[in-house]
Design an enzyme around this catalytic site. Sequence first.
Site, PDB file in Angstrom:
ATOM      1  N   SER A  61       0.795  -1.238   0.000  1.00  0.00           N
ATOM      2  CA  SER A  61       0.000   0.000   0.000  1.00  0.00           C
ATOM      3  C   SER A  61       0.825   1.285   0.000  1.00  0.00           C
ATOM      4  O   SER A  61       0.268   2.362  -0.237  1.00  0.00           O
ATOM      5  CB  SER A  61      -0.930   0.030   1.207  1.00  0.00           C
ATOM      6  OG  SER A  61      -2.143  -0.560   0.853  1.00  0.00           O
ATOM      7  N   LYS A  64       0.487   3.393  -2.989  1.00  0.00           N
ATOM      8  CA  LYS A  64      -0.665   4.279  -3.206  1.00  0.00           C
ATOM      9  C   LYS A  64      -0.244   5.755  -3.172  1.00  0.00           C
ATOM     10  O   LYS A  64      -0.874   6.601  -3.790  1.00  0.00           O
ATOM     11  CB  LYS A  64      -1.740   3.995  -2.152  1.00  0.00           C
ATOM     12  CG  LYS A  64      -2.390   2.611  -2.347  1.00  0.00           C
ATOM     13  CD  LYS A  64      -3.291   2.214  -1.181  1.00  0.00           C
ATOM     14  CE  LYS A  64      -3.906   0.827  -1.455  1.00  0.00           C
ATOM     15  NZ  LYS A  64      -4.607   0.276  -0.292  1.00  0.00           N
ATOM     16  N   TYR A 186      -2.729  -1.970 -10.776  1.00  0.00           N
ATOM     17  CA  TYR A 186      -2.753  -1.715  -9.331  1.00  0.00           C
ATOM     18  C   TYR A 186      -1.915  -2.759  -8.581  1.00  0.00           C
ATOM     19  O   TYR A 186      -1.077  -2.421  -7.736  1.00  0.00           O
ATOM     20  CB  TYR A 186      -4.208  -1.695  -8.848  1.00  0.00           C
ATOM     21  CG  TYR A 186      -4.367  -1.772  -7.351  1.00  0.00           C
ATOM     22  CD1 TYR A 186      -4.079  -0.674  -6.545  1.00  0.00           C
ATOM     23  CD2 TYR A 186      -4.794  -2.951  -6.726  1.00  0.00           C
ATOM     24  CE1 TYR A 186      -4.208  -0.754  -5.166  1.00  0.00           C
ATOM     25  CE2 TYR A 186      -4.923  -3.036  -5.357  1.00  0.00           C
ATOM     26  CZ  TYR A 186      -4.629  -1.937  -4.578  1.00  0.00           C
ATOM     27  OH  TYR A 186      -4.747  -2.020  -3.203  1.00  0.00           O
ATOM     28  N   TYR A 238      -4.080   2.701   7.853  1.00  0.00           N
ATOM     29  CA  TYR A 238      -5.250   1.818   8.023  1.00  0.00           C
ATOM     30  C   TYR A 238      -6.132   2.347   9.161  1.00  0.00           C
ATOM     31  O   TYR A 238      -6.319   3.550   9.274  1.00  0.00           O
ATOM     32  CB  TYR A 238      -4.815   0.364   8.285  1.00  0.00           C
ATOM     33  CG  TYR A 238      -3.952  -0.195   7.182  1.00  0.00           C
ATOM     34  CD1 TYR A 238      -4.403  -0.240   5.860  1.00  0.00           C
ATOM     35  CD2 TYR A 238      -2.676  -0.676   7.446  1.00  0.00           C
ATOM     36  CE1 TYR A 238      -3.611  -0.757   4.851  1.00  0.00           C
ATOM     37  CE2 TYR A 238      -1.885  -1.205   6.439  1.00  0.00           C
ATOM     38  CZ  TYR A 238      -2.357  -1.222   5.135  1.00  0.00           C
ATOM     39  OH  TYR A 238      -1.566  -1.725   4.145  1.00  0.00           O
ATOM     40  N   VAL A 256       1.117  -3.757   3.837  1.00  0.00           N
ATOM     41  CA  VAL A 256       1.095  -5.067   4.500  1.00  0.00           C
ATOM     42  C   VAL A 256       2.377  -5.874   4.291  1.00  0.00           C
ATOM     43  O   VAL A 256       2.538  -6.943   4.869  1.00  0.00           O
ATOM     44  CB  VAL A 256      -0.134  -5.926   4.107  1.00  0.00           C
ATOM     45  CG1 VAL A 256      -1.417  -5.330   4.630  1.00  0.00           C
ATOM     46  CG2 VAL A 256      -0.191  -6.140   2.615  1.00  0.00           C
TER      47      VAL A 256
HETATM   48  N1  GLU Z   1      -2.341  -5.351  -2.593  1.00  0.00           N
HETATM   49  C1  GLU Z   1      -3.103  -5.244  -1.402  1.00  0.00           C
HETATM   50  C2  GLU Z   1      -4.572  -5.287  -1.654  1.00  0.00           C
HETATM   51  O1  GLU Z   1      -5.034  -4.663  -2.561  1.00  0.00           O
HETATM   52  C3  GLU Z   1      -2.738  -4.003  -0.656  1.00  0.00           C
HETATM   53  C4  GLU Z   1      -2.508  -4.390   0.694  1.00  0.00           C
HETATM   54  C5  GLU Z   1      -2.001  -3.259   1.544  1.00  0.00           C
HETATM   55  O2  GLU Z   1      -2.863  -2.573   2.106  1.00  0.00           O
HETATM   56  O3  GLU Z   1      -0.771  -3.095   1.695  1.00  0.00           O
HETATM   57  O4  GLU Z   1      -5.302  -5.947  -0.950  1.00  0.00           O
END
Ligand code: GLU
Length: 302
Positions: A61, A64, A186, A238, A256
């Site tokens: 994440s 992002k 993504y 989170y 994560v």
């Molecule tokens: N690739 C993960 C997902 O889309 C992201 C996980 C994260 O929050 O690091 O579920």
Amino acid sequence: MQSLLRTIYNDVKPLVGQGKVADYIPALASVDPNQFGIAIYSNTGELFQIGDAEVPFSIQSISKVFSLTLAIKHYGPDMWQRVGREPSGLPFNSLVQLEYENGVPRNPFINAGALVISDMNQSRFASPHYAMSEFVRRISGNPELKTDLKVADSEYEFRHRNAAMAHLMKSNGNFENDVEEVLKSYFANCALRMSCVDLAKAFNFLANKGFCSISNEQVLSEQEARQVNALMATSGMYDEAGSFAFQVGLPGKSGVGGGVVAIVPNRFSVCVWSPALNKVGNSTAGVAALESMTKHIGWSVY
Ligand code: GLU
């Protein structure tokens, strides 16, 4: 600074390995939980590191923030009609809010928001993952960064929840491109492998008024960099953004894979990594290390 890192390392050592490595895909479940590293990159160009700071891991994440930065560069303020700027108060992969808020995700760091951002980048770039990795190679100064295709494929195989979000947003008219194509970009972004050193350097522009001293470019305007930091502070950790603000007091973004990046505006960017996660999905030792760091430097943005 180096002695600060040693102090943090000793403070946090007993916590390394405590928690659970992400196991929603097999490729991440096999990571050794007993690793721990920190890197700090200062606005004056000094690098400090300790432990496993040069070991690449799955940034997940944390990617992002890079996708958001690319979208801001190419869309400007119009993009905020498609994604909000409020904390969600719900798990990062929740679908419920999307249904009653008509397919407009609360912020760019929950999965639904990151998928809308990926959709925007899909409309702009012939190969959005290539664009993102080239951008990150440039601002980290590491041309060797690689995507872990096993992780990306595995995420795609288990894509159903993210696919559901994307389809729901498409039904609300907030998704332009083919869902499968956007999901692939993504997941490829999440599967980029970087070390603490790479990430501390790549986040320099957010500590440095939008200017990346590694690639010598104004990545974002000063105001945009401030806004990304504000989003990290309110939604970057989170379901723990509140406690993180309370205990650490810095804009931060976790993934994560066990990485956590934090910004000390006008001073330095820092990345800590330890793969064992607490209940909400943040690195146990990573969060503790940042808490120890701000306690010792006596500094927070608040
Ligand atoms: N690739 C993960 C997902 O889309 C992201 C996980 C994260 O929050 O690091 O579920």
